[in-house]
Design a protein around this motif. Structure first.
Motif, PDB file in Angstrom:
ATOM      1  N   ASP A 141       0.652  -1.575   0.470  1.00  0.00           N
ATOM      2  CA  ASP A 141      -0.329  -0.252   0.036  1.00  0.00           C
ATOM      3  C   ASP A 141       0.427   1.052   0.379  1.00  0.00           C
ATOM      4  O   ASP A 141       0.595   2.149   0.671  1.00  0.00           O
ATOM      5  CB  ASP A 141      -0.743  -0.188   0.929  1.00  0.00           C
ATOM      6  CG  ASP A 141      -2.173  -1.126   1.016  1.00  0.00           C
ATOM      7  OD1 ASP A 141      -2.067  -1.365  -0.276  1.00  0.00           O
ATOM      8  OD2 ASP A 141      -2.396  -1.577   2.209  1.00  0.00           O
ATOM      9  N   ASP A 142       2.254   1.218  -0.263  1.00  0.00           N
ATOM     10  CA  ASP A 142       2.909   2.558  -0.858  1.00  0.00           C
ATOM     11  C   ASP A 142       3.177   2.848  -1.887  1.00  0.00           C
ATOM     12  O   ASP A 142       3.076   2.727  -3.084  1.00  0.00           O
ATOM     13  CB  ASP A 142       4.590   2.088  -0.907  1.00  0.00           C
ATOM     14  CG  ASP A 142       5.479   2.686  -0.146  1.00  0.00           C
ATOM     15  OD1 ASP A 142       5.182   3.844  -0.482  1.00  0.00           O
ATOM     16  OD2 ASP A 142       6.507   2.648   0.363  1.00  0.00           O
ATOM     17  N   ASP A 143       2.352   4.306  -1.836  1.00  0.00           N
ATOM     18  CA  ASP A 143       1.842   4.510  -2.987  1.00  0.00           C
ATOM     19  C   ASP A 143       2.761   4.896  -3.966  1.00  0.00           C
ATOM     20  O   ASP A 143       2.999   5.422  -4.990  1.00  0.00           O
ATOM     21  CB  ASP A 143       1.102   5.989  -3.030  1.00  0.00           C
ATOM     22  CG  ASP A 143       1.320   7.200  -2.482  1.00  0.00           C
ATOM     23  OD1 ASP A 143       2.221   8.090  -1.953  1.00  0.00           O
ATOM     24  OD2 ASP A 143       1.777   6.940  -0.694  1.00  0.00           O
ATOM     25  N   LEU A 173      -4.079   5.308  -3.577  1.00  0.00           N
ATOM     26  CA  LEU A 173      -3.939   4.754  -2.368  1.00  0.00           C
ATOM     27  C   LEU A 173      -3.200   6.702  -1.553  1.00  0.00           C
ATOM     28  O   LEU A 173      -3.331   7.029  -0.531  1.00  0.00           O
ATOM     29  CB  LEU A 173      -2.140   4.424  -2.503  1.00  0.00           C
ATOM     30  CG  LEU A 173      -2.312   2.897  -2.821  1.00  0.00           C
ATOM     31  CD1 LEU A 173      -1.284   2.521  -3.094  1.00  0.00           C
ATOM     32  CD2 LEU A 173      -3.147   1.796  -1.641  1.00  0.00           C
ATOM     33  N   ASN A 174      -3.160   7.398  -2.274  1.00  0.00           N
ATOM     34  CA  ASN A 174      -2.948   8.681  -2.322  1.00  0.00           C
ATOM     35  C   ASN A 174      -3.229  10.023  -2.954  1.00  0.00           C
ATOM     36  O   ASN A 174      -2.547  10.153  -3.474  1.00  0.00           O
ATOM     37  CB  ASN A 174      -0.871   8.637  -2.062  1.00  0.00           C
ATOM     38  CG  ASN A 174      -0.805  10.511  -1.561  1.00  0.00           C
ATOM     39  OD1 ASN A 174      -1.902  10.950  -0.890  1.00  0.00           O
ATOM     40  ND2 ASN A 174       0.110  10.357  -1.575  1.00  0.00           N
ATOM     41  N   GLU A 177      -1.831  13.369  -3.443  1.00  0.00           N
ATOM     42  CA  GLU A 177      -0.114  13.962  -4.296  1.00  0.00           C
ATOM     43  C   GLU A 177      -0.592  14.254  -6.143  1.00  0.00           C
ATOM     44  O   GLU A 177      -1.069  13.560  -7.032  1.00  0.00           O
ATOM     45  CB  GLU A 177       0.902  13.290  -4.245  1.00  0.00           C
ATOM     46  CG  GLU A 177       2.171  12.978  -4.834  1.00  0.00           C
ATOM     47  CD  GLU A 177       2.487  14.099  -4.544  1.00  0.00           C
ATOM     48  OE1 GLU A 177       2.541  14.875  -5.563  1.00  0.00           O
ATOM     49  OE2 GLU A 177       3.356  14.382  -3.306  1.00  0.00           O
ATOM     50  N   TYR A 180       1.028  12.391  -9.124  1.00  0.00           N
ATOM     51  CA  TYR A 180       0.617  11.183 -10.153  1.00  0.00           C
ATOM     52  C   TYR A 180      -0.410  11.671 -10.747  1.00  0.00           C
ATOM     53  O   TYR A 180      -0.310  11.388 -12.644  1.00  0.00           O
ATOM     54  CB  TYR A 180      -0.506  10.478  -8.490  1.00  0.00           C
ATOM     55  CG  TYR A 180       0.296   9.789  -7.230  1.00  0.00           C
ATOM     56  CD1 TYR A 180       1.872  10.208  -7.721  1.00  0.00           C
ATOM     57  CD2 TYR A 180      -0.097   9.729  -6.122  1.00  0.00           C
ATOM     58  CE1 TYR A 180       2.712   9.910  -6.865  1.00  0.00           C
ATOM     59  CE2 TYR A 180       1.147   9.057  -5.118  1.00  0.00           C
ATOM     60  CZ  TYR A 180       2.575   9.281  -5.549  1.00  0.00           C
ATOM     61  OH  TYR A 180       3.023   9.407  -4.192  1.00  0.00           O
TER      62      TYR A 180
END
Length: 263
Positions: A141-143, A173-174, A177, A180
């Motif tokens: 789950d690390d974007d 997930l994020n 940001e 992205y």
């Protein structure tokens, strides 16, 4: 009379200061102790790692070379050494070290990013992708890992749908940001999906647009907005491009003046 701090005491005090946000004080604690114990390789190693994290790269490389003669460097220390080799132009030494780290099954997942960045710097895209995949297995789950994988897949010329899927996962997930969405929009442009690219770009606020620093992305986004008759966003992008160009000229001016002064 107070006894001088032992090496473990200095390391613990520096680590505690660093964790509490007092990075300069932490580095200074180690510097003071190293004047007393110049053969304390573990302290040179710790100081090098802290300096690297703080962007004091030349000092970090100097410190890690001192540590190299005294103690094993550990994974983070080896990354500092490899980064220093790259800055000094010793690509073969850096590549050899980075290849060993990539192949090490015990390499810690939390250090994936500096390894990935160094591999990208020497254009070892397949190895960089392998680092992303290994890190993703441990941190699904690390974007940031998803975003890095998307960029590497694009560099390798893999089907664009793969990059697209990774970028959308990173956004999921994020969503806060903006990088992205910028990358997703540019990928859609490359795929010829112009309407989707424009809709994606329109999700960015003006503040987020003004945070974009990639000239290529800005120029493509400007053309995209011009083609869609979006005068407002076109103005934002043109202003941002002008600001970056001005900053670049201003940064170059002192060097030019210095050269003229030596003629």
């Amino acid at each position: 009379m107070t006894e001088p701090a032992t090496k473990p005491d200095a390391a613990l005090r520096a680590a505690d200061l660093y964790e509490r946000g007092f990075s300069r004080a932490a580095i200074d604690v180690l510097e003071t102790e190293l004047r007393l114990q110049p053969e304390a390789g573990a302290l040179w190693r710790l100081r090098a790692v802290m300096l690297q994290r703080e962007g004091r790269l030349d000092e970090a490389f100097d410190n890690i070379q001192r540590a190299l003669a005294l103690v094993p460097l550990g994974y983070e220390g080896l990354l500092v050494l490899a980064a220093g080799y790259l800055r000094q132009g010793h690509r073969a030494s850096a590549a050899s070290l980075l290849t060993d780290l990539t192949a090490d099954g015990d390499f810690p997942a939390e250090l994936w990013e500096p390894l990935y960045n160094s591999l990208c710097a020497i254009e070892r895209w397949q190895a960089a992708l392998a680092v992303c995949r290994r890190a993703a297995r441990l941190r699904p789950d690390d974007d940031a890992i998803c975003f890095a994988a998307a960029n590497t897949l694009a560099r390798l010329g893999r089907p664009p749908q793969l990059s697209l899927a990774m970028l959308r996962r990173a956004i999921g997930l994020n969503p806060a940001e903006p990088r992205y969405r910028v990358s997703l929009s540019m990928q859609l442009v490359r795929m010829g999906q112009i309407d989707d690219a424009y809709r994606t770009f329109c999700e960015l606020t003006r503040d987020e647009v003004e945070g974009i620093s990639c000239r290529c992305c800005l120029q493509k986004a400007l053309q995209l907005c011009i083609d869609r008759g979006d005068a407002g966003r076109s103005s934002w992008l043109a202003s941002r491009l002008a600001m970056i160009s001005l900053a670049k000229r201003s940064a170059a001016a002192p060097n030019s003046q210095a050269q003229e002064g030596h003629q």
